[in-house]
Design a protein around this motif. Structure first.
Motif, mmCIF file in Angstrom:
data_model
loop_
_atom_site.group_PDB
_atom_site.id
_atom_site.type_symbol
_atom_site.label_atom_id
_atom_site.label_comp_id
_atom_site.label_asym_id
_atom_site.label_seq_id
_atom_site.Cartn_x
_atom_site.Cartn_y
_atom_site.Cartn_z
ATOM 1 N N GLY A 69 0.803 -1.209 0.000
ATOM 2 C CA GLY A 69 0.000 0.000 0.000
ATOM 3 C C GLY A 69 0.839 1.263 0.000
ATOM 4 N N TRP A 70 0.148 2.393 0.099
ATOM 5 C CA TRP A 70 0.775 3.715 0.052
ATOM 6 C C TRP A 70 1.346 4.123 1.411
ATOM 7 C CZ3 TRP A 70 1.484 5.295 -4.646
ATOM 8 C CH2 TRP A 70 0.537 5.085 -5.649
ATOM 9 N N VAL A 71 2.539 4.705 1.384
ATOM 10 C CA VAL A 71 3.165 5.287 2.571
ATOM 11 C C VAL A 71 3.643 6.682 2.186
ATOM 12 C CG1 VAL A 71 5.123 5.142 4.165
ATOM 13 C CG2 VAL A 71 3.893 3.073 3.520
ATOM 14 N N SER A 72 3.363 7.658 3.046
ATOM 15 C CA SER A 72 3.842 9.017 2.785
ATOM 16 C C SER A 72 5.366 9.024 2.764
ATOM 17 C CB SER A 72 3.345 9.969 3.876
ATOM 18 O OG SER A 72 3.986 11.229 3.748
ATOM 19 N N ASN A 73 5.943 9.722 1.791
ATOM 20 C CA ASN A 73 7.399 9.793 1.675
ATOM 21 C C ASN A 73 8.053 10.474 2.871
ATOM 22 O OD1 ASN A 73 7.169 8.518 -0.760
ATOM 23 N ND2 ASN A 73 8.229 10.076 -1.938
ATOM 24 N N ILE A 74 7.282 11.164 3.696
ATOM 25 C CA ILE A 74 7.852 11.766 4.899
ATOM 26 C C ILE A 74 8.559 10.702 5.731
ATOM 27 C CG2 ILE A 74 7.246 12.769 7.156
ATOM 28 C CD1 ILE A 74 5.100 14.405 5.703
ATOM 29 N N TYR A 75 8.011 9.489 5.734
ATOM 30 C CA TYR A 75 8.529 8.433 6.600
ATOM 31 C C TYR A 75 9.460 7.451 5.890
ATOM 32 C CZ TYR A 75 4.871 10.281 9.526
ATOM 33 O OH TYR A 75 4.095 11.119 10.255
ATOM 34 N N ILE A 76 9.818 7.754 4.640
ATOM 35 C CA ILE A 76 10.718 6.880 3.895
ATOM 36 C C ILE A 76 12.053 7.593 3.731
ATOM 37 C CG2 ILE A 76 11.126 5.666 1.721
ATOM 38 C CD1 ILE A 76 8.111 5.365 1.456
ATOM 39 N N GLN A 77 13.114 6.900 4.076
ATOM 40 C CA GLN A 77 14.443 7.482 3.985
ATOM 41 C C GLN A 77 14.740 7.867 2.537
ATOM 42 O OE1 GLN A 77 17.597 4.770 5.127
ATOM 43 N NE2 GLN A 77 18.552 6.400 6.307
ATOM 44 N N GLY A 78 15.200 9.094 2.324
ATOM 45 C CA GLY A 78 15.584 9.488 0.979
ATOM 46 C C GLY A 78 15.131 10.868 0.562
ATOM 47 N N GLY A 79 14.279 11.502 1.312
ATOM 48 C CA GLY A 79 13.908 12.867 0.977
ATOM 49 C C GLY A 79 12.508 13.014 0.428
ATOM 50 N N HIS A 80 12.254 14.209 -0.114
ATOM 51 C CA HIS A 80 10.934 14.593 -0.618
ATOM 52 C C HIS A 80 10.411 13.597 -1.648
ATOM 53 C CE1 HIS A 80 7.759 17.529 -1.297
ATOM 54 N NE2 HIS A 80 7.946 17.371 -2.590
ATOM 55 N N LYS A 81 11.216 13.342 -2.660
ATOM 56 C CA LYS A 81 10.924 12.359 -3.704
ATOM 57 C C LYS A 81 12.077 11.365 -3.663
ATOM 58 C CE LYS A 81 9.607 11.848 -8.490
ATOM 59 N NZ LYS A 81 9.675 12.368 -9.828
#
Length: 143
Positions: A123-135
């Motif tokens: 499913g979808w996860v906001s990129n805020i919580y994924i290591q690596g930045g805005h995009k």
């Protein structure tokens, strides 16, 4: 010698929280996360290869990819909650812009689709919580 009895469910929950296993929304046990009815990943403009990513946050919502609430085209907090993850590695299929989310002192409207596995419901996860930045570099845009 007397042995103390503990319930298997309580032991499983404790082990799950220590190991970063998903506990589905509304569940009190560490049962495997339910497979969403629309478990097919969003189409990408490139090959369907996945990219390893790391969800660094705690208790991060994973949202459904389904027709309800326009979740096929626009990921948002209105999409059905599939479960929550904490500090876990996953495989990203693609990312796209959706609802703007503000958390951890950051605002971001990019979301990443994570493939389902034993630790992560798809499913979808906001990129805020994924290591690596805005995009997230290396993760293709969803078609």
């Amino acid at each position: 010698m007397r042995l103390k009895r503990i319930s298997l469910a309580a032991a499983a929950v404790s082990a799950a929280s220590v190991m970063g296993v998903v506990i589905p929304a509304g569940s009190a046990s560490a049962a495997p996360a339910p497979t969403p009815t629309a478990s097919v990943a969003p189409a990408t403009s490139r090959a369907a290869a996945t990219v390893a990513v790391y969800v660094w946050g705690t208790n991060v919502a994973v949202r459904a990819y389904e027709s309800a609430n326009n979740c096929l085209n626009r990921p948002s907090t209105s999409c059905r909650l599939l479960g929550r993850v904490t500090k876990v590695a996953g495989q990203a299929t693609c990312q796209k812009q959706g609802q703007s989310v503000t958390a951890e002192g950051t605002t971001n409207d990019w979301w990443t689709f994570l493939d389902p596995n034993g630790s992560v419901p798809g499913g979808w996860v906001s990129n805020i919580y994924i290591q690596g930045g805005h995009k997230i570099a290396g993760v293709p845009d969803c078609a």
